[in-house]
Design a protein around this motif. Structure first.
Motif, PDB file in Angstrom:
ATOM      1  N   PRO A   1      -6.209  -2.807  -7.161  1.00 55.80           N
ATOM      2  CA  PRO A   1      -7.310  -2.131  -7.857  1.00 55.80           C
ATOM      3  C   PRO A   1      -7.664  -2.866  -9.140  1.00 55.80           C
TER       4      PRO A   1
ATOM      5  N   GLN B   1      -4.037  -1.467  -3.249  1.00 54.59           N
ATOM      6  CA  GLN B   1      -4.996  -0.418  -2.925  1.00 54.59           C
ATOM      7  C   GLN B   1      -6.091  -1.023  -2.058  1.00 54.59           C
TER       8      GLN B   1
ATOM      9  N   VAL C   1       0.844  -1.203   0.000  1.00 56.53           N
ATOM     10  CA  VAL C   1       0.000   0.000   0.000  1.00 56.53           C
ATOM     11  C   VAL C   1       0.876   1.249   0.000  1.00 56.53           C
TER      12      VAL C   1
END
Length: 888
Positions: A882, A835, A829
């Motif tokens: 993501p 994400q 992250v």
């Protein structure tokens, strides 16, 4: 029998007259606080002495009357009880002795009794030369301000406040403010990694974290802000974080960080001191972690207070006009002892940096600049000063220095001689030994006894010390044996953290001799009352039935100018043999060293200065040797590695000063094992064929339990069946294990240890590639559960058969796996690769996924292994990546 336990050094102590190297003057004896205390005892009708200057007479009384002695210490140093105790002690034997029941007091209140509000309380020196200070008056203001702030943040009596800081004034203030309101303090040095700090601090479930930004070392500012953020993720119970600018680096106040230090100590505090019980938890100090996960040792307000009044007050003769400087770090109990100089009104000196930067004279220079009167250091620093050719006595003004205290490891005779020749002939060398266990001393010098090179003057005042043989009986002077304490002391721990029934505490100190504290040091008491420490009992060399102390070997070998460091161990072979190697680090280029000449020089020196028995089987030149973070030699872990134990079972890289040195030892052990035809001591990278339960790693009892529990189940297996399966009698099996549940617990720990070690191996293989670490860690989890058979099934199916204590210990160990995934996801992250707003929740989801989907995998099923792995690895990735970046 006697010959088996008498070392040649001990014989020489008995047979040859030895002259002291330092003798106190009549004026020093007359003015010593010990003598003043003896007169006070007489004046108040507590005791009577024929000679108030005879330390042995005073000590004999104190050790024989612990209740009267410790009550007198409390009265002499004017301890303030908010509620007077009902008694001095309850008379219960160790480890259940209760001290000053019913009494209430507060440790921090006594630290703030400085005699002069304008006098410097703390002086802070940084490696770059910057020096700041704080007066007793300003110290009190900031402590009360922070105490009020902590209370406003919801910190209540009994809550935990922890710190991730370098040696700093802020750490001193934070500790005192925490204690002021009855909360419990603990800290980790900022030089530890976040993972190593979390191994310690997460156990406490703290409410507030106080953290710095960086620290100085070797001329470099080390930026730890990323590690701070990672630690914050690894401490889920923390509600508020206070950030301190250290080494010029600070963290912004944002969603994770509540406020800055300046905001926290702004204003005037209005919170009253909180009186707490004598045994209320003051601080939690952690073991080094060299033999497993660091254990938290808990000390009470009252016990620590009395110990820190007595030990520096009597043995260092510390007073309000002293400048007290002990080089230490927040990872070592000497940080706590240094802060306690404030109990005596002394000015304490802190240092953040490398003690030999820019030269080995660095600490001597600080002592000269500040007029230090009591200087504390380690044998390692004295050795470094000698090797660097330092001349402190010639080049610096050390005229104010009256004592040099030394601890951390055994002080060789040569160090005393070097101090006399190169520092001062009149300064007292105060060798002392105690430990984190009591945050105090068991044996020490004192101002009214002479000093003998290579020896410690005697037991500390009030310590009922004896030397026992293996049979639990005292041995005569001159004979080495176990150091034991036969009477309770109020500074003994109130317990270990997360040890509700006290079993770990009892096993650590009282299992060998019930009701008597066994410290684990091998010592000799001489006929003149001095102490010779030979080393840790579990590292004692036992060659052909003759016990040898490693200290004698180190003193002889390290007196050679070409030897920088050394380590000797004794390794028992499976065939009953005994191998005693000596590792040495030499000066100059290792590749250019004539190892045959080093071997000859070392052997000749040992024959000359010790005896032929002390000559090792092999002299091995090493590039570097590992130590604990506080500089202690790692005899026991190295011995176990050479005996074939896996690294993870023996030591964590986070517990050593140089991981590269540990790597060298591990590689050496692996190569030696391979040359002997043994299995590699490290896990293989072949996940499909790995074997957890090899003969090298599992006892025959556990091997039998593995099979019988799998065949018959835990409840369907009897102790007799287990005994028959492993070829032991039932009494023989009970000799190793107290119950069937203990066997199950050990077996389950083997299983989870293998999982953790394999996962660590996978992450290490990926290097700095965070995405690769993630993939390999998830694959390791999946493969483990895919192949879990026999004993591996126990980790999931038999947890309910464990007691609450065993279950908690097992789950705590298994949590380490979750923390590994926590770290990798948090790193991802931070790097923008992953994400997810909740990294910890994502980690738990993936762990559950691996357990769940792998539980129904069958190698002969319709879904091939590679397809199975690819499918569920993609699912795991989807949790943290993501949508556009998901891989197929």
């Amino acid at each position: 029998m006697v010959e088996n336990v008498i070392t040649d050094l001990s014989r020489s102590v008995m047979e040859e007259p030895v002259e002291p190297s330092w003798v106190p003057t009549p004026q020093q004896i007359e003015n010593a606080r010990i003598v003043a205390f003896a007169r006070w005892l007489i004046d108040h009708g507590v005791a009577s002495f024929q000679d108030v200057t005879d330390f042995h007479e005073i000590q004999d009384w104190a050790a024989s009357h612990p209740d009267a002695f410790w009550e007198a210490v409390a009265r002499y140093f004017e301890v303030r009880f908010h509620r007077e105790p009902d008694a001095v002690w309850d008379g219960a034997p160790m480890p259940d002795t209760g001290w000053f029941p019913g009494g209430t007091l507060n440790f921090a209140e006594h630290l703030l009794r400085g005699p002069d509000p304008d006098r410097d309380a703390v002086v802070m020196v940084l490696e770059d030369g910057a020096t700041t200070s704080i007066s007793h008056g300003e110290l009190r203001r900031r402590v009360l301000a922070l105490a009020s702030r902590l209370r406003a943040l919801g910190v209540e009596t009994g809550d935990r406040v922890v710190a991730y800081l370098p040696n700093s004034i802020e750490g001193v203030i934070a500790f005192m403010a925490t204690a002021w309101i009855g909360a419990t303090w603990s800290q980790a040095g900022l030089d530890l990694t976040a993972r190593a700090a979390a191994d310690r601090l997460s156990q406490l479930e703290p409410k507030v974290l106080i953290c710095g930004g960086g620290y100085f070392f070797k001329g470099v500012v080390h930026d730890q802000r990323h590690e701070v953020r990672l630690l914050r993720e690894l401490l889920p119970t923390v509600r508020h974080t206070i950030t301190v600018s250290t080494a010029g680096l600070s963290l912004p106040v944002d969603g994770d960080f509540s406020m800055t230090w300046d905001e926290a100590v702004d204003g005037v505090g209005n919170v009253d001191v909180v009186p707490v019980a004598f045994d209320h938890p003051l601080w939690v100090l952690f073991t080094s972690g060299t033999t497993g996960k660091p254990k938290g040792i808990v000390h009470g307000h009252g016990g620590a207070l009395l110990e820190q009044f007595a030990s520096p007050g009597f043995h260092l003769d510390l007073r309000s006009d002293d400048i007290f400087f002990w080089y230490t770090s927040p990872n070592w109990m000497m940080w706590n002892a240094q802060v306690c100089g404030l109990l005596h009104g002394a000015t304490i000196v802190l240092y953040d940096g490398n003690p030999i930067e820019p030269s080995a004279a660095r600490l001597w220079q600080i002592a000269a600049d500040l007029g230090v009167t009591v200087f504390g250091t380690s044998p390692g620093y004295l050795r470094a000063s000698e090797q660097a050719g330092c001349e402190p006595g010639r080049d610096l003004d050390l005229s104010q220095m009256r004592m040099i205290g030394v601890t951390g490891s055994i002080l060789p005779s040569a160090a005393n001689r070097w101090i006399r020749d190169h520092v001062s002939e009149s300064v007292q060398v105060g060798s002392t030994s105690g430990g984190t266990d009591i945050v105090g001393i068991f044996v020490s010098s004192n101002p009214i006894l002479p000093v003998y090179d290579g020896e410690i003057s005697g037991p500390a005042l009030g310590v009922a010390l004896e030397v026992w043989g293996d049979d639990g009986r005292p041995v005569p002077p001159g004979v080495s044996g176990e150091m034991v304490i036969t009477q309770p002391m109020p500074s003994m721990p109130i317990g270990f953290w997360n040890d509700p029934d006290g079993s770990t505490y009892r096993d650590t100190y009282f299992a060998e001799f019930p009701g008597v504290w066994r410290h684990g040091d091998s010592i000799t008491l001489t006929d003149r009352g001095t102490i010779i420490i030979h080393g840790r009992s579990d590292a004692t060399l036992n060659r052909n039935g003759i016990r040898l102390g490693s200290a004698e070997i180190y003193e002889a070998v390290e007196s050679l100018p070409e030897v920088l460091d050394s380590l000797v161990v004794g390794v028992e072979g499976a065939d009953g043999g005994y191998w005693m190697p000596l590792f040495v680090v030499v000066t100059g280029d290792r590749d250019a060293v004539d190892e045959a000449e080093i071997d000859r020089r070392v052997r000749d020196r040992l024959r000359e200065h010790t005896s032929p028995r002390h000559v090792p089987d092999e002299v091995i030149v090493a590039p570097i040797l590992p130590h604990t973070k506080t500089g202690k030699k790692l005899e026991v872990p190295v011995k176990r590695l050479l005996a074939g134990q896996r690294t993870g079972e023996v030591i964590s890289a986070a517990a050593v000063d140089d991981p590269a040195a540990l790597d060298w030892i591990v590689n050496f052990a692996s190569e030696r094992a391979a040359s002997a035809g043994q299995d590699d001591v490290e896990p293989t990278d072949d996940y499909r064929t790995w074997r957890v339960y090899s003969e090298q790693r599992i006892s025959r009892i556990l091997s039998a339990a593995l099979d019988t529990f799998a065949e018959k189940g835990f409840h369907g297996t009897s102790i007799r069946q287990l005994a028959e399966r492993c070829g032991l009698s039932v009494p023989g099996l009970y000799h190793h294990y107290k119950s069937k549940e203990d066997i199950l617990f050990d077996l389950m720990m083997v299983v989870v240890d293998e999982l953790i070690e394999r996962s660590r191996f996978a992450v290490a293989e990926a290097g700095d590639d965070v995405a690769g670490q993630f993939d390999l860690l998830v694959e390791s989890l999946l493969r483990f559960h895919m192949y879990r058979q026999k004993g591996a099934m126990l980790s999931a199916n038999e947890l309910r058969n464990l007691s609450a204590d065993h279950r908690a210990r097992y789950v705590a160990r298994k949590e380490e796996l979750n923390r590994m995934l926590d770290v990798v996801i948090s790193d991802g992250v931070a790097a923008g690769l992953f994400q997810t707003p909740y990294p910890i929740d994502a980690s738990r989801a993936i762990t559950s996924l691996c357990l769940g989907v792998a539980s129904w995998y069958h190698s002969d099923g319709e879904l091939p292994e590679d397809v199975f792995l690819a499918r569920y690895l993609a699912v795991a990735r989807s949790i943290v990546q993501p949508e556009p970046d998901r891989r197929a």
